[in-house]
Design a protein around this motif. Sequence first.
Motif, PDB file in Angstrom:
ATOM      1  N   GLY A 105       0.793  -1.229   0.000  1.00 58.97           N
ATOM      2  CA  GLY A 105       0.000   0.000   0.000  1.00 58.97           C
ATOM      3  C   GLY A 105       0.823   1.277   0.000  1.00 58.97           C
ATOM      4  O   GLY A 105       0.385   2.291  -0.534  1.00 58.97           O
ATOM      5  N   LYS A 106       2.023   1.245   0.599  1.00 56.56           N
ATOM      6  CA  LYS A 106       2.782   2.490   0.625  1.00 56.56           C
ATOM      7  C   LYS A 106       3.247   2.847  -0.775  1.00 56.56           C
ATOM      8  O   LYS A 106       3.318   4.032  -1.136  1.00 56.56           O
ATOM      9  CB  LYS A 106       3.973   2.395   1.579  1.00 56.56           C
ATOM     10  N   SER A 107       3.559   1.857  -1.590  1.00 58.91           N
ATOM     11  CA  SER A 107       3.972   2.186  -2.956  1.00 58.91           C
ATOM     12  C   SER A 107       2.778   2.718  -3.746  1.00 58.91           C
ATOM     13  O   SER A 107       2.939   3.583  -4.613  1.00 58.91           O
ATOM     14  CB  SER A 107       4.629   0.990  -3.647  1.00 58.91           C
ATOM     15  N   LEU A 108       1.575   2.218  -3.432  1.00 60.29           N
ATOM     16  CA  LEU A 108       0.371   2.780  -4.066  1.00 60.29           C
ATOM     17  C   LEU A 108       0.200   4.246  -3.670  1.00 60.29           C
ATOM     18  O   LEU A 108      -0.016   5.124  -4.520  1.00 60.29           O
ATOM     19  CB  LEU A 108      -0.856   1.953  -3.655  1.00 60.29           C
ATOM     20  N   VAL A 109       0.332   4.497  -2.387  1.00 50.97           N
ATOM     21  CA  VAL A 109       0.182   5.864  -1.888  1.00 50.97           C
ATOM     22  C   VAL A 109       1.245   6.775  -2.531  1.00 50.97           C
ATOM     23  O   VAL A 109       0.944   7.874  -3.002  1.00 50.97           O
ATOM     24  CB  VAL A 109       0.293   5.851  -0.343  1.00 50.97           C
ATOM     25  N   ASN A 110       2.500   6.307  -2.592  1.00 52.80           N
ATOM     26  CA  ASN A 110       3.568   7.097  -3.224  1.00 52.80           C
ATOM     27  C   ASN A 110       3.226   7.434  -4.670  1.00 52.80           C
ATOM     28  O   ASN A 110       3.426   8.555  -5.125  1.00 52.80           O
ATOM     29  CB  ASN A 110       4.895   6.332  -3.210  1.00 52.80           C
ATOM     30  N   ALA A 111       2.726   6.429  -5.398  1.00 52.35           N
ATOM     31  CA  ALA A 111       2.397   6.649  -6.818  1.00 52.35           C
ATOM     32  C   ALA A 111       1.317   7.722  -6.945  1.00 52.35           C
ATOM     33  O   ALA A 111       1.409   8.610  -7.801  1.00 52.35           O
ATOM     34  CB  ALA A 111       1.934   5.342  -7.458  1.00 52.35           C
ATOM     35  N   TYR A 112       0.322   7.671  -6.072  1.00 51.15           N
ATOM     36  CA  TYR A 112      -0.753   8.660  -6.133  1.00 51.15           C
ATOM     37  C   TYR A 112      -0.245  10.061  -5.765  1.00 51.15           C
ATOM     38  O   TYR A 112      -0.648  11.050  -6.369  1.00 51.15           O
ATOM     39  CB  TYR A 112      -1.902   8.260  -5.210  1.00 51.15           C
ATOM     40  N   TYR A 113       0.628  10.152  -4.771  1.00 47.46           N
ATOM     41  CA  TYR A 113       1.156  11.484  -4.425  1.00 47.46           C
ATOM     42  C   TYR A 113       1.975  12.047  -5.583  1.00 47.46           C
ATOM     43  O   TYR A 113       1.936  13.252  -5.860  1.00 47.46           O
ATOM     44  CB  TYR A 113       1.995  11.435  -3.133  1.00 47.46           C
ATOM     45  N   ARG A 114       2.750  11.186  -6.249  1.00 48.28           N
ATOM     46  CA  ARG A 114       3.502  11.630  -7.428  1.00 48.28           C
ATOM     47  C   ARG A 114       2.550  12.171  -8.484  1.00 48.28           C
ATOM     48  O   ARG A 114       2.792  13.202  -9.105  1.00 48.28           O
ATOM     49  CB  ARG A 114       4.263  10.447  -8.048  1.00 48.28           C
ATOM     50  N   HIS A 115       1.478  11.420  -8.697  1.00 44.77           N
ATOM     51  CA  HIS A 115       0.521  11.812  -9.727  1.00 44.77           C
ATOM     52  C   HIS A 115      -0.180  13.115  -9.329  1.00 44.77           C
ATOM     53  O   HIS A 115      -0.373  14.001 -10.160  1.00 44.77           O
ATOM     54  CB  HIS A 115      -0.496  10.689  -9.934  1.00 44.77           C
ATOM     55  N   ALA A 116      -0.519  13.222  -8.063  1.00 43.24           N
ATOM     56  CA  ALA A 116      -1.184  14.431  -7.571  1.00 43.24           C
ATOM     57  C   ALA A 116      -0.291  15.650  -7.790  1.00 43.24           C
ATOM     58  O   ALA A 116      -0.761  16.716  -8.199  1.00 43.24           O
ATOM     59  CB  ALA A 116      -1.517  14.271  -6.087  1.00 43.24           C
ATOM     60  N   GLU A 117       0.994  15.480  -7.553  1.00 43.41           N
ATOM     61  CA  GLU A 117       1.936  16.575  -7.745  1.00 43.41           C
ATOM     62  C   GLU A 117       1.928  17.040  -9.203  1.00 43.41           C
ATOM     63  O   GLU A 117       1.900  18.238  -9.490  1.00 43.41           O
ATOM     64  CB  GLU A 117       3.330  16.080  -7.344  1.00 43.41           C
ATOM     65  N   LYS A 118       1.913  16.059 -10.107  1.00 40.81           N
ATOM     66  CA  LYS A 118       1.878  16.392 -11.538  1.00 40.81           C
ATOM     67  C   LYS A 118       0.627  17.178 -11.899  1.00 40.81           C
ATOM     68  O   LYS A 118       0.636  18.020 -12.792  1.00 40.81           O
ATOM     69  CB  LYS A 118       1.908  15.107 -12.376  1.00 40.81           C
ATOM     70  N   LEU A 119      -0.470  16.874 -11.212  1.00 42.58           N
ATOM     71  CA  LEU A 119      -1.736  17.550 -11.515  1.00 42.58           C
ATOM     72  C   LEU A 119      -1.834  18.909 -10.830  1.00 42.58           C
ATOM     73  O   LEU A 119      -2.831  19.606 -10.970  1.00 42.58           O
ATOM     74  CB  LEU A 119      -2.921  16.678 -11.063  1.00 42.58           C
ATOM     75  N   GLY A 120      -0.817  19.264 -10.063  1.00 41.63           N
ATOM     76  CA  GLY A 120      -0.838  20.563  -9.396  1.00 41.63           C
ATOM     77  C   GLY A 120      -1.645  20.596  -8.114  1.00 41.63           C
ATOM     78  O   GLY A 120      -2.025  21.665  -7.642  1.00 41.63           O
TER      79      GLY A 120
END
Lengths: 369, 464
Positions: B133-148
């Motif tokens: 789950g932490k790698s899932l959470v990391n991936a989403y935070y990365r994606h969120a950053e890209k979306l501003g």
Amino acid sequence: MQAIELINLESESSPFQALDPLQDARRQLEICNACRYCEGYCSVFPAVHRARSFSDGDIQQLANLCHNCRGCYYACQYTEPHEFDLNVPRVLAEVRQQSWQDHTPPSVMARAFHRHGSAIAVLSIVAMALLLWLMQTGADHAEGFYGLLSHNAMVAIFLPAFGLPLVAIGIGLRRYWRTIGGEKLRLSHLKDAFASAAQMKNLAGGHGDGCNFEDKDRFSHARRHFHQATMIGFLLCFGATGIATLMHYLLNLPAPYSLASLPKLFGISGGVLLSVGTLGLGVLKLKAERHLADARVWGGEMAFIGLLFAVSSTGLALVAAAGTDWLTLMLAIHLGSVLTLFVLMPFSKMVHGFYRLAALIREAQLKPH
Amino acid sequence: MTQTSNNYDVIVIGGGNAALCAAITAAEQGAQVLILEGAPKPYRGGNSRHTRNFRCMHNAPMAVLTDSYDEQEYFDDLLKVTGGKTDKKLARLAIRSTEECYRWMEQRGVRFQPSLSGTLSLSRTNAFFMGGGKSLVNAYYRHAEKLGIEVRYEAQVSHLQLNGDRVDWIEFEQQGRTQRLSPKSLVVASGGFQADTDWLAQAWGPAAKNFLIRGTPYNRGVVLKNLLDQGAESVGDPTQCHAVAIDGRAPKFDGGIVTRLDCVPFSVVVNNQAERFYDEGEDVWPKRYAIWGRLVAAQPDQVGHVIIDAKSINLFMPSVFPPIQADSIEELADKLGIPADGLRITIDQFNGACRNGDFHPTELDGLATEGINPAKTNWARPIDTPPYYGYSLRTGVTFTYLGLKVDETAQVQTPTGPIKNLWAAGETMAGSILGQGYLAGFGMTIGTVFGRIAGQEAANYASH
Ligand SMILES: Cc1cc2nc3c(=O)[nH]c(=O)nc-3n(C[C@H](O)[C@H](O)[C@H](O)COP(=O)(O)OP(=O)(O)OC[C@H]3O[C@@H](n4cnc5c(N)ncnc54)[C@H](O)[C@@H]3O)c2cc1C
Ligand code: HEM
Ligand code: SF4
Ligand code: SF4
């Protein structure tokens, strides 16, 4: 509202710092064995999950399977400040280093050069100066490089400088093989191991997005690609030297060679790849988090990358310096760095390829088919 | 870098799976989104960082999922575990969306892997996250950053000001400062209240103080309580929580998956008085995993002790800490801190009640005791081969059931109708669908499906 007490984020010294790397690796891998979340990242975890307890040899073998991709650090819910304080990439890097230093004779040398980049630099300069001195005193009356340093002198220096380190590596590998309980080699094991080494399969990460290195938890192929360039470049350069040696002895065709000759083609393309690759690896290493590898050898590793870069870039410079006044100096610098690289093979990061191959072969023996 | 602004379209409260799915969906609709995560960055992601898979329907083999698992079978499984305590419409909506969620997750950086070794029974129904789950959470935070999307850590929301059918403003503390913001719409995704042991104690009595919390210390139900106090409608049993028996040496919080113990079926379990209290061999372990949390909670000091012998030590998944080991039953009792003569008597009685027969560790083998109470109805083999091993057991709370009542659009309800600009997703509304019991991988399903719905609705509302 009652404020929630935040977990203390100050990194108090971990209670596990007192453990030596082998013990700490055992502690951490036992936690992983109960968790298994990282099973898909690399071959370390499936190997862990086959066992319930780990001898010192097992742990050294696992450490040499690890390629420090860091996927299992950023994915781990138990890294500091959690009290389990997991840092599998670091502890395995420490064990790996220890295993190289302990198995390779003489281990004083191994310890000195792995840890101290400055020792590598000093040795390089000494080697360069030595060669420069030799050139100024005893040259043949031949053309080209041999006009500067006789072929016989080169052989007299480089044969032992290449041969003795190989003997040290061989002894080290034999000891390592005994430590990890390796069995008799079979062709199928070798094939399996070389196949995964050649593709750097493991650095692709279990999902093919690459590893985590230069930008925390972002996956990228940069390290894999720069490493491929470094490795292939090195092999091409090595090939160039080998071919030239054969041409010299078997075909009676001594250097210098033309640009279109095999040694030059191999040497130049290899030199470019090796320069680009090492430059890339160096830049990535500056960006990466240092506490996820063996911090004690960061300097030694960086110096090793620098040495490879020196070998390749001065090799290319030699081509450019042909016929100019700079040739003597360039040749001394180039041969000095090559000499250092050879002499340090057993005592620098250079041994990683050998140990890693040994570990891959052992894994091929152990893994269920 | 995104600029800090006070004109947020959507504020998402929480930083776990449901919150991230909502924030990402809203930002993809063009909304200006802020995430307020109560935990510091290293602990971001709530209980979601401890997960390993989500349950996903599929009508044919699909990526890492084997065979098929159709809507009806999924729904029947849910009915079984909840004993019918579910909102059937919401449940079917969640189940039906899972197949599409799989691709959605993959497109946003989540990576899957085949079921982990030791979890073969889930290879058909559950898609495992590579790295957990932490790698899932990391991936989403990365994606969120890209979306501003802007993220603030250690930002604990303390109050939502409800005014009629709207939330006017919210208050949160960050670095000792209290701040107010008035977004156009809000999504609550701040989990359950299991980390607030005082609240747990209201239902369980003082025994709750001895419970361990398997996940994050930051899910204390502050927002949930704040909304319920202002008249939001609740669902789910306020007195119940999902609890399992875990290694007694686990940390108070965040011990996660590794603290589980799978050895109960091959053991004798006693309490502090060295007495047995339940049939250890009632069913295969995954099915009985959850009742042992309550069984242990009902014992003196809320502890149990698992006793096994050398015959069984390799029959279950390795434990996070090595077992306590001894050459005799008495020595083991001493090390566990329970009466030695008492344990001797209990083990002798148990051993005397074992019969000859075939032992099959992976199926119900009917190898039962005779003449003791409680009986052990499967895998009953005498505990007679040293070395002996022991583990202490404590109650580990996974999550609480009480939550906010929502409709199919994830909108939060009051007795007089919906709150116009408030949606909820994840654990904090899961009680609507999971009234009791638990279905492995369903927590992440609920968070993903309703997180996406809530994000979409909140962004739509904000753009009007
Ligand atoms: C050990 C363990 C293993 C599990 N394994 C699985 C599994 O494999 N599959 C599965 O489906 N489910 C699993 N679950 C259940 C699963 O974790 C939950 O169902 C799911 O994570 C809920 O997601 P969520 O986003 O609603 O909550 P969480 O992920 O818990 O997120 C809540 C967030 O809200 C934040 N927060 C809380 N209060 C405030 C506040 N006042 N202000 C601001 N932020 C706040 C928290 O810091 C946190 O970031 C497991 C649970 C545990 C404990
Ligand atoms: C058998 C073939 C090889 C294998 C399997 C291999 C594998 C690896 C792996 C896994 C790493 C990263 C692990 C770590 O940093 O500890 C690495 C690093 C490195 N390799 Fe290789 N390698 C091979 C051959 C070579 C060769 C021939 C060279 C060049 C001489 C080379 C140069 C390097 C360098 C410079 C690094 C260090 C990068 C850094 O410190 O960041 N490798 N290798
Ligand atoms: S590194 Fe962490 S997440 Fe990965 S297997 Fe080990 S304990 Fe689990
Ligand atoms: S760092 Fe990479 S290779 Fe090493 S154990 Fe972790 S995931 Fe495997």
